[in-house]
Design a protein around this motif. Structure first.
Motif, PDB file in Angstrom:
ATOM      1  N   UNK B  74       6.859  30.280 -94.525  1.00 19.59           N
ATOM      2  CA  UNK B  74       6.754  29.948 -93.095  1.00 19.59           C
ATOM      3  C   UNK B  74       7.951  29.137 -92.598  1.00 19.59           C
ATOM      4  N   UNK B  75       8.295  28.015 -93.253  1.00 18.90           N
ATOM      5  CA  UNK B  75       9.479  27.285 -92.769  1.00 18.90           C
ATOM      6  C   UNK B  75      10.782  28.065 -92.955  1.00 18.90           C
ATOM      7  N   UNK B  76      10.817  28.929 -93.981  1.00 21.13           N
ATOM      8  CA  UNK B  76      12.030  29.737 -94.171  1.00 21.13           C
ATOM      9  C   UNK B  76      12.246  30.679 -92.996  1.00 21.13           C
ATOM     10  N   UNK B  77      11.181  31.326 -92.566  1.00 17.76           N
ATOM     11  CA  UNK B  77      11.304  32.288 -91.459  1.00 17.76           C
ATOM     12  C   UNK B  77      11.539  31.569 -90.131  1.00 17.76           C
ATOM     13  N   UNK B  78      10.920  30.409 -89.975  1.00 17.96           N
ATOM     14  CA  UNK B  78      11.181  29.642 -88.756  1.00 17.96           C
ATOM     15  C   UNK B  78      12.648  29.218 -88.696  1.00 17.96           C
ATOM     16  N   UNK B  79      13.250  29.029 -89.869  1.00 15.23           N
ATOM     17  CA  UNK B  79      14.646  28.575 -89.913  1.00 15.23           C
ATOM     18  C   UNK B  79      15.632  29.668 -89.518  1.00 15.23           C
ATOM     19  N   UNK B  80      15.162  30.899 -89.358  1.00 17.34           N
ATOM     20  CA  UNK B  80      16.095  31.981 -89.011  1.00 17.34           C
ATOM     21  C   UNK B  80      16.809  31.707 -87.689  1.00 17.34           C
ATOM     22  N   UNK B  81      16.140  30.988 -86.803  1.00 18.78           N
ATOM     23  CA  UNK B  81      16.724  30.746 -85.491  1.00 18.78           C
ATOM     24  C   UNK B  81      17.934  29.803 -85.578  1.00 18.78           C
ATOM     25  N   UNK B  82      18.004  29.020 -86.637  1.00 20.54           N
ATOM     26  CA  UNK B  82      19.226  28.226 -86.829  1.00 20.54           C
ATOM     27  C   UNK B  82      19.906  28.599 -88.148  1.00 20.54           C
ATOM     28  N   UNK B  83      19.938  29.884 -88.396  1.00 21.14           N
ATOM     29  CA  UNK B  83      20.639  30.396 -89.587  1.00 21.14           C
ATOM     30  C   UNK B  83      22.131  30.480 -89.286  1.00 21.14           C
ATOM     31  N   UNK B  84      22.744  29.323 -89.199  1.00 17.55           N
ATOM     32  CA  UNK B  84      24.186  29.255 -88.947  1.00 17.55           C
ATOM     33  C   UNK B  84      24.792  28.258 -89.917  1.00 17.55           C
ATOM     34  N   UNK B  85      26.058  28.061 -89.861  1.00 15.10           N
ATOM     35  CA  UNK B  85      26.723  27.049 -90.682  1.00 15.10           C
ATOM     36  C   UNK B  85      26.515  27.284 -92.164  1.00 15.10           C
ATOM     37  N   UNK B  86      25.895  26.349 -92.875  1.00 16.78           N
ATOM     38  CA  UNK B  86      25.750  26.509 -94.323  1.00 16.78           C
ATOM     39  C   UNK B  86      24.958  27.756 -94.708  1.00 16.78           C
ATOM     40  N   UNK B 238       8.597  42.115 -96.387  1.00 19.58           N
ATOM     41  CA  UNK B 238       7.886  41.582 -97.546  1.00 19.58           C
ATOM     42  C   UNK B 238       6.799  42.574 -97.951  1.00 19.58           C
ATOM     43  N   UNK B 239       7.209  43.717 -98.503  1.00 16.82           N
ATOM     44  CA  UNK B 239       6.256  44.809 -98.714  1.00 16.82           C
ATOM     45  C   UNK B 239       5.173  44.482 -99.745  1.00 16.82           C
ATOM     46  N   UNK B 240       5.531  43.786-100.819  1.00 13.70           N
ATOM     47  CA  UNK B 240       4.551  43.559-101.880  1.00 13.70           C
ATOM     48  C   UNK B 240       3.535  42.481-101.500  1.00 13.70           C
ATOM     49  N   UNK B 241       4.002  41.421-100.901  1.00  7.78           N
ATOM     50  CA  UNK B 241       3.084  40.330-100.534  1.00  7.78           C
ATOM     51  C   UNK B 241       2.296  40.661 -99.278  1.00  7.78           C
ATOM     52  N   UNK B 242       2.737  41.643 -98.534  1.00  6.65           N
ATOM     53  CA  UNK B 242       2.055  41.982 -97.289  1.00  6.65           C
ATOM     54  C   UNK B 242       2.265  40.923 -96.216  1.00  6.65           C
ATOM     55  N   UNK B 243       3.393  40.181 -96.319  1.00 10.51           N
ATOM     56  CA  UNK B 243       3.631  39.098 -95.376  1.00 10.51           C
ATOM     57  C   UNK B 243       4.609  39.501 -94.265  1.00 10.51           C
ATOM     58  N   UNK B 244       4.951  40.766 -94.157  1.00 13.19           N
ATOM     59  CA  UNK B 244       5.986  41.187 -93.202  1.00 13.19           C
ATOM     60  C   UNK B 244       5.652  40.783 -91.774  1.00 13.19           C
ATOM     61  N   UNK B 245       4.406  40.999 -91.386  1.00 10.40           N
ATOM     62  CA  UNK B 245       4.006  40.658 -90.016  1.00 10.40           C
ATOM     63  C   UNK B 245       4.069  39.143 -89.801  1.00 10.40           C
ATOM     64  N   UNK B 246       3.610  38.377 -90.807  1.00  9.88           N
ATOM     65  CA  UNK B 246       3.674  36.920 -90.699  1.00  9.88           C
ATOM     66  C   UNK B 246       5.121  36.434 -90.682  1.00  9.88           C
ATOM     67  N   UNK B 247       5.966  37.113 -91.449  1.00 10.04           N
ATOM     68  CA  UNK B 247       7.388  36.748 -91.430  1.00 10.04           C
ATOM     69  C   UNK B 247       7.940  36.883 -90.011  1.00 10.04           C
ATOM     70  N   UNK B 248       7.615  38.008 -89.384  1.00  7.83           N
ATOM     71  CA  UNK B 248       8.091  38.236 -88.017  1.00  7.83           C
ATOM     72  C   UNK B 248       7.511  37.189 -87.070  1.00  7.83           C
ATOM     73  N   UNK B 249       6.233  36.927 -87.252  1.00 10.10           N
ATOM     74  CA  UNK B 249       5.565  35.959 -86.372  1.00 10.10           C
ATOM     75  C   UNK B 249       6.139  34.554 -86.562  1.00 10.10           C
ATOM     76  N   UNK B 250       6.436  34.204 -87.805  1.00  7.15           N
ATOM     77  CA  UNK B 250       7.014  32.877 -88.061  1.00  7.15           C
ATOM     78  C   UNK B 250       8.409  32.762 -87.443  1.00  7.15           C
TER      79      UNK B 250
END
Lengths: 441, 355
Positions: B74-86, B238-250
C-alpha cells in the motif's frame, strides 16, 4: 519613390543591426545545443508534424541536425562579422528556415520574424561598413535609405499586428492569459500579491496592448524616440524576466535600434561621419527589388488577417493562427485520447504520450490541425501494419485562457477521412460560453 | 519614488496569495516522509514475517507473510506519485530495484531453479525482474507451502524481503533531511528543480503521470483497451497475489494524498495543519475543488464496485472495470486540463521557449 528610397544615409546603423542580429543568432544556437534542444526537438521525435504541403521537409538522420545547427552557427557568425555577407545571410536563412519548417510543434513567432529578417537582409547592403567584407573591398561611404525603411516597416507590422491580436475580450476584459501567468508568481515577496490581483493583469494587458499598437510610431518620432526606446527596453526586459520567451525580447531590443537616425552608432562612438554623399550604385533598389518588396509587404498584410475569415476566436480553433503575430495571447491546457476503430468495430485507445515528445504532445493536444495530422498518422500506421483501414476519433478537452474545459473536437467525426487545408474545419467544436462562469472564480 | 513605495506596499498586501513553498514543505512531512516511514515499517514487518515463516514453515506463517506483503504494498503504490529523484534518477535509481512491473515470472522461476545466490547481498547485481515486489508476488503466491518450505526457496524469500526493506530504508533516507535531503531540494526548488515554480510543476506533472499510468497501464492494458478489446492478463501488475486492483487504487490514494495534503488517517484530529494541492487551488479557483473532490469519491466508489481480483473482473465484470477506468479518466481530464489551467502550470516536461 525610387529616388526617395535612394537617399544616401550613413550605413552604420544597418551594420549594427547586422552585428547584433548575427551575434544573437549564434548565441541562440549555442543555447539550443547547451539545453539539449537540438536533440529533444529534432532528433528524438519519431513522428513529425510538417506543414501542410511541405511534407517533404524532414529532419536529417543521426548527427545531421547537429551539423545543420553547426552551419547555422557559422553562418550567424559570418553575418555578425560581415564575412562574405550575402553568402552567410543566405546560408543562415536557408538552414534556419529549413529547421523551422520541419515540425509545426516548434513554431514560434519570433523565429518566423528571424526568417523574414534574414531574407530581407539577403538583399541589403548590410556589410557596407564594419565588416570583413568592407575591410576586403573597402567601406562604402553611404548607402541608400531603403533597407532601413524596409526593416522599420517590417517591425511596425510585427508590433501593430501583435497589438491588434490583443484587441480581444479575453485580453482586454478578463486580463487573460496574463492573469493565469502572473498568478504563478503570486508568492514572490513584495510584488507577488500585486500579480495575484485581477486588476493588475487587466492593467498590464491594456499596457501591453497599447505598447504594441503604438510603440513603433513613437519610435518614428524624433522627439519621442529616446523615451520610446527606454520603454522598449523596460517592456522587453520585464517580459524576459517573467516569461520563457527565449531570444524574442533581446531580438526586439536589438532590432528597434534601426528606428534611430542612421548615423547613431557613429555619433555614439564619436567617429567622423563619411564625407561623401554619393550612393554606391549597387545599393540603389532595382525595379525588380521594389516589386519583390511590394509583394512581400502585401503578403505580410494579408497573412495575419486571414484568421478573421474563420468563425470564432482564432485562439480556440487556431485556423490562420500561425504567421499572424499572435504573440502571447493564449494559455491552453488539454488532454486527448485517440480511439482507433477497426473494420470489426473493435476499439483501441491510443495514448499519444507514448509516441510523441513532451513538447509535441503539449502542442498537439490543443491545436486542431496537429490533432488531425496525428489522426492521419495513426490511420497510416494501422494500414502499414496490415490492420487497416480504420476510423480514428479524437476525444479531446481543452481549457483556454482560464475557462472551464470544453470539447475541442467532435468525437463522432472520423478524422481519418477529414482533410487538412485552408477551408474551415467543421469538426472543430465552437467555443461555447463559460457555462459555470468560473473563468474568474 | 518614495511616494510610490507605500502605495506599492499597500497594493501588494491586498492580493490573494498562496505559499507554494509551505505547501511543498507540508507535503514533504505529511505525505512523502510519512508514507516512506510507513513503507520502512511495513517492509520490516514483511521481512520479519518471512524470517518467521522460514523458521517454522506452516500455513499460518505463510498467510501472515502474504498479508504482510499486501500491507507493505500500500505505501509503495501510494509512493508512485512522488516516484522522482532517488526513485528514478541515476546513480541510485531505486525504483527498478523494488518495483519493476509487470514482473516476469519465468525469471523468478529460473533464478530459483538455478545456482546463483539468492540472498539479499546478491540481489543488487541481479536483473530487475529477479527482485523487488513483482518477483516476490510470484514467489510468495504462485508457490504452495511445500515448495516454499524448500531451503533455497526460503532463502530467496528471505533475500527478497530483506533487500526490499533495505531499498525502502534507502528511499526514506535519500528523501530525508537527515540523509540525502531530496525533500529539501524539492521544497526549496534547488538541484534538479528550477525554483519553487519548477518543484510545483514537477509535482503536478507527477499527479498527471500517475493518473495516466493507473488508467492505461494498471487498468486499461490488462483490460484490452490498448489491444482492440483483447484482454491481456500478462499485463496485470500483481497477477499472483491478486492485488492488481488494490495496487491501482492505492496509486489513486497517493494522488489524493498529495491533493488533500495528508495520508488518509495519518492525522485524524487535524492537529498538524496540512497543505495540499487542494489548498493551492482554493487560492486560485475555489469552484473547481469540490468537483475534484467529487471525482475522487466517484473513483473510489467505482474501484470498490469491481469484484476483485482484476484478473477475473476483466472477464466477468467488464462494465464495472470500464466504470473504474472512466472514473480515472475523469480525474485525469480534470487535473490535466482544468487544474493545470487554474494553477497556471504549463505541463512541459521540456522547458523550451514560448511564443
Amino acid at each position: 519613390m525610387r529616388e526617395r528610397l535612394s537617399r544616401p544615409i550613413d550605413p552604420s546603423s544597418l551594420a549594427v543591426f547586422r552585428i547584433l542580429f548575427g551575434s544573437l543568432m549564434a548565441l541562440n544556437v549555442l543555447r539550443y545545443e547547451a539545453e539539449g534542444w537540438v536533440h529533444d526537438l529534432f532528433i528524438a521525435p519519431t513522428v513529425t508534424f510538417p506543414y501542410w504541403g511541405l511534407e517533404v521537409i524532414q529532419p536529417l538522420p543521426g548527427w545531421g541536425m547537429h551539423a545543420v545547427f553547426g552551419v547555422i552557427f557559422l553562418a550567424a557568425v559570418g553575418v555578425a562579422l560581415g564575412w562574405r555577407t550575402r553568402f552567410s545571410v543566405g546560408v543562415f536563412w536557408a538552414t534556419f528556415t529549413y529547421v523551422e519548417l520541419i515540425d509545426r510543434t516548434t513554431y514560434l513567432n519570433h523565429y518566423y520574424l528571424v526568417s523574414i529578417l534574414a531574407a530581407l537582409m539577403f538583399f541589403m547592403p548590410v556589410s557596407a561598413v564594419w565588416s570583413l567584407d568592407a575591410r576586403r573591398k573597402g567601406s562604402a561611404p553611404s548607402i541608400a535609405v531603403w533597407p532601413v525603411w524596409v526593416l522599420r516597416s517590417q517591425l511596425v507590422l510585427v508590433y501593430v499586428f501583435a497589438g491588434i491580436a490583443k484587441v480581444r475580450p479575453d485580453w482586454l476584459l478578463r486580463g487573460e492569459p496574463l492573469a493565469t501567468w502572473l498568478g504563478r508568481y503570486a508568492d514572490l515577496p513584495l510584488v507577488g500579491p500585486l500579480f495575484a490581483e485581477p486588476w493588475a493583469a487587466i492593467a498590464m494587458s491594456w499596457a501591453g496592448c497599447l505598447f504594441d499598437l503604438t510603440i513603433a510610431f513613437f519610435l518614428f518620432g524624433r522627439r519621442t524616440r529616446r523615451y520610446a526606446y527606454v520603454v522598449v527596453i523596460a517592456f522587453h526586459v520585464l517580459t524576459a524576466s517573467l516569461f520563457s520567451i527565449g531570444i524574442f525580447p533581446w531580438l526586439m531590443i536589438a532590432a528597434t535600434t534601426i528606428f534611430f537616425a542612421p548615423d547613431w552608432p557613429r555619433r555614439l562612438l564619436r567617429r567622423s561621419t563619411p564625407t561623401s554623399s554619393e550612393v554606391t550604385a549597387s545599393t540603389r533598389p532595382p525595379r525588380w527589388a521594389l516589386g519583390l518588396l511590394a509583394v512581400h509587404f502585401l503578403v505580410q498584410l494579408v497573412v495575419p488577417l486571414r484568421q478573421h475569415l474563420y468563425e470564432g476566436p482564432s485562439t480556440w480553433h487556431e485556423q490562420g493562427f500561425r504567421f499572424s503575430w499572435n504573440v502571447m495571447v493564449m494559455e491552453k491546457t488539454g488532454q486527448i485520447d485517440f480511439i482507433v476503430r477497426d473494420g470489426d468495430g473493435r476499439e483501441t485507445v491510443v495514448l499519444p504520450s507514448e509516441e510523441l515528445t513532451p513538447l509535441q504532445l503539449r502542442m498537439m493536444e490543443t491545436q486542431p490541425d496537429l490533432i488531425l495530422a496525428y489522426a492521419h498518422h495513426l490511420a497510416e500506421r494501422w494500414e502499414r501494419e496490415g490492420r487497416g483501414p480504420v476510423a480514428v476519433h479524437a476525444d479531446g478537452w481543452v481549457s483556454l485562457n482560464g475557462r472551464r474545459r470544453q470539447r475541442l473536437i467532435d468525437p463522432a467525426v472520423d478524422l481519418a477521412k477529414a482533410h487538412d487545408g485552408l477551408a474551415p474545419k467543421p469538426w472543430i467544436r465552437p467555443l461555447g460560453p463559460d457555462r459555470q462562469g468560473w473563468a474568474h472564480r | 519614488m518614495r511616494r510610490l513605495l507605500p502605495l506599492l506596499f499597500l497594493l501588494s498586501c491586498s492580493g490573494e496569495t498562496f505559499d507554494r513553498g509551505a505547501m511543498l514543505e507540508s507535503l514533504g512531512d505529511e505525505v512523502v516522509m510519512a508514507n516512506y516511514a510507513e513503507l520502512v515499517t511495513r517492509t520490516e514487518e514483511l521481512e520479519a514475517a518471512a524470517t518467521a515463516f522460514c523458521a517454522a514453515p506452516d500455513a499460518t506463517n505463510l498467510e501472515t507473510t502474504r498479508e504482510a506483503f499486501r500491507r507493505a504494498k500500500a505505501p509503495l503504490k501510494r509512493a508512485e506519485v512522488f516516484a522522482i529523484g532517488p526513485y528514478t534518477d541515476s546513480p541510485l535509481r531505486l525504483g527498478p530495484e523494488i518495483d519493476l512491473w509487470p514482473g516476469r515470472s519465468a525469471t523468478v522461476d529460473e533464478r530459483l531453479a538455478g545456482t546463483e545466490a539468492v540472498t539479499a547481498d546478491a540481489l543488487p547485481s541481479a536483473g530487475g525482474y529477479a527482485k523487488g515486489f513483482p518477483a516476490l508476488d510470484h514467489l510468495l503466491f504462485s508457490y504452495e507451502l511445500e515448495a516454499l518450505s524448500d531451503e533455497r526457496a526460503c532463502a530467496y524469500l528471505q533475500g527478497l524481503t530483506q533487500y526490499i526493506h533495505q531499498v525502502a530504508v534507502e528511499l526514506h533516507d535519500e528523501w530525508s533531511p537527515e540523509g540525502g535531503d531530496f525533500l529539501g531540494q524539492l521544497v526549496r526548488g534547488e538541484g534538479v528543480f528550477a525554483g519553487v515554480q519548477g518543484s510545483s510543476s514537477v509535482l503536478i506533472e507527477q499527479l498527471l503521470f500517475t493518473l495516466e499510468n493507473v488508467r492505461e497501464l494498471k487498468l486499461g492494458k490488462p483490460f484490452g483497451k490498448r489491444d482492440a478489446g483483447v484482454v491481456q492478463p500478462d499485463a496485470l501488475e500483481a497477477p499472483a497475489s491478486g492485488r492488481s486492483l488494490d495496487d491501482a487504487h492505492d496509486a489513486i490514494r497517493g494522488v489524493e494524498a498529495v491533493w488533500r495534503g495528508d495520508l488518509e488517517g495519518s492525522d485524524p484530529m487535524g492537529i498538524e495543519p496540512a497543505l495540499g494541492v487542494r489548498d493551492w487551488l482554493l487560492a486560485r479557483r475555489p469552484a473547481l475543488a469540490p468537483e475534484i473532490d467529487a471525482a475522487f469519491a466517484a473513483a473510489h466508489a467505482a474501484f470498490d464496485a469491481v469484484p476483485g481480483p482484476l484478473r477475473t473482473a476483466i472477464l466477468d465484470s467488464p462494465d464495472l472495470v470500464d466504470q473504474a477506468y472512466l472514473a480515472v479518466r475523469d480525474l485525469q481530464v480534470l487535473f490535466a486540463v482544468d487544474l493545470a489551467q487554474a494553477l497556471g502550470i504549463t505541463v512541459t516536461f521540456n522547458p523550451t521557449d514560448g511564443d
